[in-house]
Scaffold this active site. Sequence first.
Site, PDB file in Angstrom:
ATOM      1  N   SER A  71      35.501   8.979 -23.865  1.00  0.00           N
ATOM      2  CA  SER A  71      36.135  10.244 -23.466  1.00  0.00           C
ATOM      3  C   SER A  71      36.544  11.142 -24.625  1.00  0.00           C
ATOM      4  CB  SER A  71      37.369   9.969 -22.619  1.00  0.00           C
ATOM      5  OG  SER A  71      36.971   9.659 -21.316  1.00  0.00           O
ATOM      6  N   LYS A  74      34.896  14.392 -24.782  1.00  0.00           N
ATOM      7  CA  LYS A  74      35.282  15.486 -23.875  1.00  0.00           C
ATOM      8  C   LYS A  74      35.865  16.672 -24.629  1.00  0.00           C
ATOM      9  CE  LYS A  74      35.866  12.376 -19.980  1.00  0.00           C
ATOM     10  NZ  LYS A  74      36.686  11.360 -19.349  1.00  0.00           N
ATOM     11  N   TYR A 196      26.461  13.811 -19.307  1.00  0.00           N
ATOM     12  CA  TYR A 196      27.815  13.248 -19.429  1.00  0.00           C
ATOM     13  C   TYR A 196      27.790  11.803 -19.944  1.00  0.00           C
ATOM     14  CZ  TYR A 196      32.286  11.243 -18.122  1.00  0.00           C
ATOM     15  OH  TYR A 196      33.483  10.561 -18.159  1.00  0.00           O
ATOM     16  N   TYR A 248      45.634  11.640 -20.556  1.00  0.00           N
ATOM     17  CA  TYR A 248      45.702  11.481 -19.089  1.00  0.00           C
ATOM     18  C   TYR A 248      47.150  11.414 -18.608  1.00  0.00           C
ATOM     19  CZ  TYR A 248      41.297   9.488 -20.745  1.00  0.00           C
ATOM     20  OH  TYR A 248      40.143   9.253 -21.414  1.00  0.00           O
ATOM     21  N   VAL A 266      37.797   5.024 -23.549  1.00  0.00           N
ATOM     22  CA  VAL A 266      37.858   3.624 -23.127  1.00  0.00           C
ATOM     23  C   VAL A 266      37.072   2.681 -24.047  1.00  0.00           C
ATOM     24  CG1 VAL A 266      38.414   3.938 -20.688  1.00  0.00           C
ATOM     25  CG2 VAL A 266      36.022   3.961 -21.413  1.00  0.00           C
TER      26      VAL A 266
HETATM   27  N1  GLN Z   1      32.411   7.104 -19.758  1.00  0.00           N
HETATM   28  C1  GLN Z   1      33.720   6.787 -19.289  1.00  0.00           C
HETATM   29  C2  GLN Z   1      33.837   7.105 -17.800  1.00  0.00           C
HETATM   30  O1  GLN Z   1      33.324   8.074 -17.376  1.00  0.00           O
HETATM   31  C3  GLN Z   1      34.723   7.556 -20.078  1.00  0.00           C
HETATM   32  C4  GLN Z   1      36.140   7.294 -19.644  1.00  0.00           C
HETATM   33  C5  GLN Z   1      37.136   7.246 -20.758  1.00  0.00           C
HETATM   34  O2  GLN Z   1      36.815   7.059 -21.923  1.00  0.00           O
HETATM   35  N2  GLN Z   1      38.392   7.345 -20.397  1.00  0.00           N
HETATM   36  O3  GLN Z   1      34.455   6.406 -17.038  1.00  0.00           O
END
Ligand code: GLN
Length: 326
Positions: A71, A74, A196, A248, A266
């Site tokens: 993430s 992002k 994505y 988050y 993650v």
């Molecule tokens: N690729 C992961 C997902 O879409 C990314 C989530 C994350 O890093 N929080 O669930």
Amino acid sequence: MAIASSSASAQIQKLVDATYEKYKDVDDGAVATYIPELSKANPDHFGICLATVGGEVFTAGDWEQEFTIQSISKAFAFQMALEERGREEVAKHVGVEPSGDAFNAIELEATTMRPFNPMINAGAIAVSSLIKKGSPEEGVRGFVKRMEKAAGRPLRIDESVYMSESQTGNRNRAIAYLMLNCGIIDAEVDHTLHQYFSQCSLLVNTKDLAMMTATLANLGVNPVTKTRVFDFQFIKDVLTVMFTCGLYDYAGEWAYRVGLPAKSGVGGGIISVVNRQLGLAVYSPKLDARGNSVRGILACKELASHLGLHAFEFTNVGSSFIEWLI
Ligand code: GLN
């Protein structure tokens, strides 16, 4: 900005080493398993890297270990969407409001039907839809190239993580179809999800992340290669959303305790930006219940507090400890 004096550099290195030592035996949290390939990460790995806008780099631990950006991508994808589509167009597809919910929540704003912000999965999928190109390969190549410029070295996608997430990512598929139903993304759902999942599967090490973060801090110019990577006029948009939404449903607590724009993933990475000063990155794959790296949070808190980096630190009247040192 001047190059740090050797004693200042030694002091910062000492602090980075001490932070590593202090937390290296913390064993809380769990490696992500919902993307099966991520469960193969070595839970002991722990790397720290701090890169200044003057081009100085301080490392500790397993900073060379590669992992997927997840993430953290992002933040950079949002920057690219703003550059390519402009603020008004992007705002039609994604909001800037903290959701207070988990990163993978299946929810949209009540009246606009937009995802809450670009730092959660729904918002990032909407952003991927905006930056995808005519062919899936072209869109991914564009993203990787930009990340290479920010990191200052060649990077690649981890195909096994990509496959693993693509095969199991039905929750993200559900989010994407909900957004198609609400007119937020176009009908090229597979193409958008390819963009994505590929973005999330970019392999980086802790130093790459710190350089990419220092590039944001340095008004979009890579501090070592001196290449312009990002259009500076949108960096404030990105940092603002990182500040309010980057962690988050831990974002408020983070802003309170650390006080820096940040983004977690993650894969176990976490970045923090000190605007005009430095980029900080930590890697440790064991996550807390909200999907944030346990030792990543601890190390960022420690460094931010020792270096007086909180945005509203009382000593931070135009300069912080690190600016004073360098
Ligand atoms: N690729 C992961 C997902 O879409 C990314 C989530 C994350 O890093 N929080 O669930």
